[in-house]
Design a protein around this motif. Structure first.
Motif, PDB file in Angstrom:
ATOM      1  N   THR A  97     -14.713  99.373   3.698  1.00  0.00           N
ATOM      2  CA  THR A  97     -13.941 100.203   4.532  1.00  0.00           C
ATOM      3  C   THR A  97     -13.095 101.346   3.888  1.00  0.00           C
ATOM      4  OG1 THR A  97     -14.336  98.479   6.282  1.00  0.00           O
ATOM      5  CG2 THR A  97     -12.454 100.268   6.637  1.00  0.00           C
ATOM      6  N   ASN A  98     -12.399 100.524   2.896  1.00  0.00           N
ATOM      7  CA  ASN A  98     -11.040 101.390   2.284  1.00  0.00           C
ATOM      8  C   ASN A  98     -11.677 102.058   0.933  1.00  0.00           C
ATOM      9  OD1 ASN A  98      -9.328 101.246   4.521  1.00  0.00           O
ATOM     10  ND2 ASN A  98      -9.013  98.999   3.942  1.00  0.00           N
ATOM     11  N   GLY A  99     -12.591 101.657   0.479  1.00  0.00           N
ATOM     12  CA  GLY A  99     -13.071 102.350  -0.851  1.00  0.00           C
ATOM     13  C   GLY A  99     -12.684 101.324  -2.157  1.00  0.00           C
ATOM     14  N   THR A 100     -13.066 101.838  -3.257  1.00  0.00           N
ATOM     15  CA  THR A 100     -12.712 101.241  -4.642  1.00  0.00           C
ATOM     16  C   THR A 100     -12.230 102.738  -5.323  1.00  0.00           C
ATOM     17  OG1 THR A 100     -14.181  99.259  -4.256  1.00  0.00           O
ATOM     18  CG2 THR A 100     -13.261 100.053  -6.594  1.00  0.00           C
ATOM     19  N   PHE A 101     -11.245 102.664  -6.047  1.00  0.00           N
ATOM     20  CA  PHE A 101     -10.805 103.513  -6.899  1.00  0.00           C
ATOM     21  C   PHE A 101     -10.591 103.221  -8.339  1.00  0.00           C
ATOM     22  CE2 PHE A 101      -9.668 104.420  -2.534  1.00  0.00           C
ATOM     23  CZ  PHE A 101      -9.621 105.687  -2.395  1.00  0.00           C
ATOM     24  N   VAL A 102     -11.104 103.943  -9.234  1.00  0.00           N
ATOM     25  CA  VAL A 102     -10.457 103.608 -10.729  1.00  0.00           C
ATOM     26  C   VAL A 102     -10.031 105.107 -11.201  1.00  0.00           C
ATOM     27  CG1 VAL A 102     -11.836 103.463 -13.026  1.00  0.00           C
ATOM     28  CG2 VAL A 102     -12.808 102.271 -10.747  1.00  0.00           C
ATOM     29  N   ASN A 103      -8.866 104.407 -11.806  1.00  0.00           N
ATOM     30  CA  ASN A 103      -7.878 105.653 -12.220  1.00  0.00           C
ATOM     31  C   ASN A 103      -7.693 106.728 -11.364  1.00  0.00           C
ATOM     32  OD1 ASN A 103      -7.915 104.473 -14.864  1.00  0.00           O
ATOM     33  ND2 ASN A 103      -9.846 105.197 -15.364  1.00  0.00           N
ATOM     34  N   ARG A 105      -9.411 107.844  -8.553  1.00  0.00           N
ATOM     35  CA  ARG A 105     -10.633 108.712  -8.286  1.00  0.00           C
ATOM     36  C   ARG A 105     -11.429 107.621  -7.505  1.00  0.00           C
ATOM     37  NH1 ARG A 105     -12.574 112.892 -12.388  1.00  0.00           N
ATOM     38  NH2 ARG A 105     -12.031 114.382 -10.959  1.00  0.00           N
ATOM     39  N   ARG A 106     -11.849 108.027  -6.382  1.00  0.00           N
ATOM     40  CA  ARG A 106     -12.764 107.235  -5.422  1.00  0.00           C
ATOM     41  C   ARG A 106     -14.078 106.844  -6.066  1.00  0.00           C
ATOM     42  NH1 ARG A 106     -13.034 106.467   1.010  1.00  0.00           N
ATOM     43  NH2 ARG A 106     -14.372 104.718   0.943  1.00  0.00           N
ATOM     44  N   ILE A 107     -14.582 105.799  -6.207  1.00  0.00           N
ATOM     45  CA  ILE A 107     -15.987 105.899  -6.666  1.00  0.00           C
ATOM     46  C   ILE A 107     -17.117 105.587  -5.625  1.00  0.00           C
ATOM     47  CG2 ILE A 107     -15.300 105.019  -9.039  1.00  0.00           C
ATOM     48  CD1 ILE A 107     -16.405 101.916  -8.238  1.00  0.00           C
ATOM     49  N   ARG A 108     -18.193 106.259  -5.624  1.00  0.00           N
ATOM     50  CA  ARG A 108     -19.211 106.152  -4.576  1.00  0.00           C
ATOM     51  C   ARG A 108     -20.417 105.794  -5.113  1.00  0.00           C
ATOM     52  NH1 ARG A 108     -16.701 108.044  -0.476  1.00  0.00           N
ATOM     53  NH2 ARG A 108     -15.217 109.803  -0.596  1.00  0.00           N
ATOM     54  N   GLU A 109     -20.526 105.690  -6.685  1.00  0.00           N
ATOM     55  CA  GLU A 109     -21.760 104.895  -7.241  1.00  0.00           C
ATOM     56  C   GLU A 109     -21.125 103.898  -8.507  1.00  0.00           C
ATOM     57  OE1 GLU A 109     -23.711 108.459  -8.959  1.00  0.00           O
ATOM     58  OE2 GLU A 109     -24.376 108.956  -6.681  1.00  0.00           O
ATOM     59  N   ARG A 110     -22.238 103.281  -9.045  1.00  0.00           N
ATOM     60  CA  ARG A 110     -22.014 102.595 -10.011  1.00  0.00           C
ATOM     61  C   ARG A 110     -20.906 103.281 -10.932  1.00  0.00           C
ATOM     62  NH1 ARG A 110     -26.110  99.726 -14.114  1.00  0.00           N
ATOM     63  NH2 ARG A 110     -26.440 101.974 -14.819  1.00  0.00           N
ATOM     64  N   HIS A 111     -20.101 102.687 -11.516  1.00  0.00           N
ATOM     65  CA  HIS A 111     -19.067 103.483 -12.380  1.00  0.00           C
ATOM     66  C   HIS A 111     -18.785 102.494 -13.662  1.00  0.00           C
ATOM     67  CE1 HIS A 111     -15.437 106.093 -13.272  1.00  0.00           C
ATOM     68  NE2 HIS A 111     -15.278 105.222 -13.774  1.00  0.00           N
ATOM     69  N   GLU A 112     -18.769 103.329 -14.756  1.00  0.00           N
ATOM     70  CA  GLU A 112     -18.695 102.444 -16.150  1.00  0.00           C
ATOM     71  C   GLU A 112     -17.146 102.377 -16.186  1.00  0.00           C
ATOM     72  OE1 GLU A 112     -20.167 102.242 -20.606  1.00  0.00           O
ATOM     73  OE2 GLU A 112     -21.075 103.986 -19.292  1.00  0.00           O
ATOM     74  N   LEU A 113     -16.783 101.019 -16.556  1.00  0.00           N
ATOM     75  CA  LEU A 113     -15.523 100.718 -17.060  1.00  0.00           C
ATOM     76  C   LEU A 113     -15.308 100.824 -18.473  1.00  0.00           C
ATOM     77  CD1 LEU A 113     -15.087  97.648 -14.643  1.00  0.00           C
ATOM     78  CD2 LEU A 113     -13.867  99.976 -14.395  1.00  0.00           C
ATOM     79  N   HIS A 114     -14.022 101.270 -18.761  1.00  0.00           N
ATOM     80  CA  HIS A 114     -13.440 101.206 -20.209  1.00  0.00           C
ATOM     81  C   HIS A 114     -12.121 100.474 -20.246  1.00  0.00           C
ATOM     82  CE1 HIS A 114     -16.653 104.135 -21.076  1.00  0.00           C
ATOM     83  NE2 HIS A 114     -16.371 104.722 -19.919  1.00  0.00           N
ATOM     84  N   HIS A 115     -11.733 100.243 -21.304  1.00  0.00           N
ATOM     85  CA  HIS A 115     -10.466  99.572 -21.597  1.00  0.00           C
ATOM     86  C   HIS A 115      -9.293 100.276 -20.971  1.00  0.00           C
ATOM     87  CE1 HIS A 115      -7.407  97.088 -23.589  1.00  0.00           C
ATOM     88  NE2 HIS A 115      -6.835  98.642 -24.075  1.00  0.00           N
ATOM     89  N   ALA A 116      -8.388  99.545 -20.400  1.00  0.00           N
ATOM     90  CA  ALA A 116      -7.324  99.964 -19.630  1.00  0.00           C
ATOM     91  C   ALA A 116      -7.429 100.894 -18.294  1.00  0.00           C
ATOM     92  CB  ALA A 116      -6.333 100.863 -20.679  1.00  0.00           C
ATOM     93  N   ASP A 117      -8.814 100.769 -18.022  1.00  0.00           N
ATOM     94  CA  ASP A 117      -8.924 101.416 -16.480  1.00  0.00           C
ATOM     95  C   ASP A 117      -8.320 100.687 -15.644  1.00  0.00           C
ATOM     96  OD1 ASP A 117     -10.676 103.505 -17.219  1.00  0.00           O
ATOM     97  OD2 ASP A 117     -12.451 102.447 -16.718  1.00  0.00           O
ATOM     98  N   ARG A 118      -7.685 101.323 -14.556  1.00  0.00           N
ATOM     99  CA  ARG A 118      -7.085 100.805 -13.342  1.00  0.00           C
ATOM    100  C   ARG A 118      -7.890 100.822 -12.168  1.00  0.00           C
ATOM    101  NH1 ARG A 118      -1.358 100.021 -13.870  1.00  0.00           N
ATOM    102  NH2 ARG A 118      -0.883 100.707 -11.798  1.00  0.00           N
ATOM    103  N   ILE A 119      -7.929  99.847 -11.438  1.00  0.00           N
ATOM    104  CA  ILE A 119      -8.702  99.580 -10.435  1.00  0.00           C
ATOM    105  C   ILE A 119      -7.978  99.220  -9.115  1.00  0.00           C
ATOM    106  CG2 ILE A 119     -10.772  98.401  -9.136  1.00  0.00           C
ATOM    107  CD1 ILE A 119     -11.533  97.522 -12.284  1.00  0.00           C
ATOM    108  N   ARG A 120      -8.189 100.191  -8.170  1.00  0.00           N
ATOM    109  CA  ARG A 120      -7.513  99.711  -6.906  1.00  0.00           C
ATOM    110  C   ARG A 120      -8.527  99.717  -5.825  1.00  0.00           C
ATOM    111  NH1 ARG A 120      -5.739 102.707  -2.139  1.00  0.00           N
ATOM    112  NH2 ARG A 120      -6.204 104.731  -3.146  1.00  0.00           N
ATOM    113  N   ILE A 121      -7.917  98.377  -5.237  1.00  0.00           N
ATOM    114  CA  ILE A 121      -8.675  97.760  -4.215  1.00  0.00           C
ATOM    115  C   ILE A 121      -7.829  97.546  -2.988  1.00  0.00           C
ATOM    116  CG2 ILE A 121     -10.101  95.878  -3.169  1.00  0.00           C
ATOM    117  CD1 ILE A 121     -11.528  95.837  -5.896  1.00  0.00           C
ATOM    118  N   GLY A 122      -7.790  98.149  -1.899  1.00  0.00           N
ATOM    119  CA  GLY A 122      -6.781  98.019  -0.798  1.00  0.00           C
ATOM    120  C   GLY A 122      -5.339  98.684  -1.474  1.00  0.00           C
ATOM    121  N   ASP A 123      -4.374  97.511  -1.308  1.00  0.00           N
ATOM    122  CA  ASP A 123      -3.026  97.939  -2.173  1.00  0.00           C
ATOM    123  C   ASP A 123      -2.776  97.097  -3.446  1.00  0.00           C
ATOM    124  OD1 ASP A 123      -2.042  99.353   0.024  1.00  0.00           O
ATOM    125  OD2 ASP A 123      -1.356  97.710   1.226  1.00  0.00           O
ATOM    126  N   THR A 124      -3.922  96.600  -3.767  1.00  0.00           N
ATOM    127  CA  THR A 124      -3.970  95.562  -5.037  1.00  0.00           C
ATOM    128  C   THR A 124      -4.452  96.538  -6.205  1.00  0.00           C
ATOM    129  OG1 THR A 124      -4.640  93.633  -3.906  1.00  0.00           O
ATOM    130  CG2 THR A 124      -5.091  93.712  -6.273  1.00  0.00           C
TER     131      THR A 124
END
Length: 139
Positions: A97-103, A105-124
């Protein structure tokens, strides 16, 4: 031809066919000397660190997940992290419902992760860390 299923129905009466469901991979192609970690930077549980060094596919969410987040804005099954091999790490949103954000930016497809990426899920907010040439603490 109908096949009987010995699994109990879910609360809504749905019966899963065990022949059509394959378990999520919990180990993969990540080299033993590579450490993969998610650390909760902000939100409930801040400071907790989780290892994904075995590789495989892991669910993140509020309930029934491999990494349970104590966050009311997270969906029960919010996102999936997949560790497929050396430098092949991905996250994807599971139609939350609230989306997943990496650095930021909201991701809508599979997104490649790299060292030190910040992921936001809700308020976490979680930080993804890759440690190469690490020494396992135990076997």
């Amino acid at each position: 031809m109908s096949k009987t299923n010995d699994h109990s129905p879910l609360e809504d009466g749905t019966v899963l066919d065990a022949n059509l469901v394959c378990p999520r991979l919990k180990e993969g192609l990540v080299p033993n000397e590579t450490g993969l970690f998610l650390r909760i930077q902000e939100g409930q549980g801040a400071g907790a660190t989780f290892s994904f060094s075995t590789g495989g596919v892991f669910l993140l969410g509020r309930e029934g997940a491999d990494l349970v987040l104590q966050d009311t804005k997270a969906s029960r099954k919010h996102a999936e992290i997949a560790m497929y091999g050396p430098e092949r790490y991905f996250i994807r949103d599971l139609a939350s419902t609230n989306g997943t954000f990496v650095n930021g930016r909201r991701i809508r497809e599979r997104h490649e992760l790299h060292h030190a990426d910040r992921i936001r899920i809700g308020d976490t907010i979680l930080q993804f860390t890759v440690v190469n040439d690490s020494i396992p603490l135990s076997s």
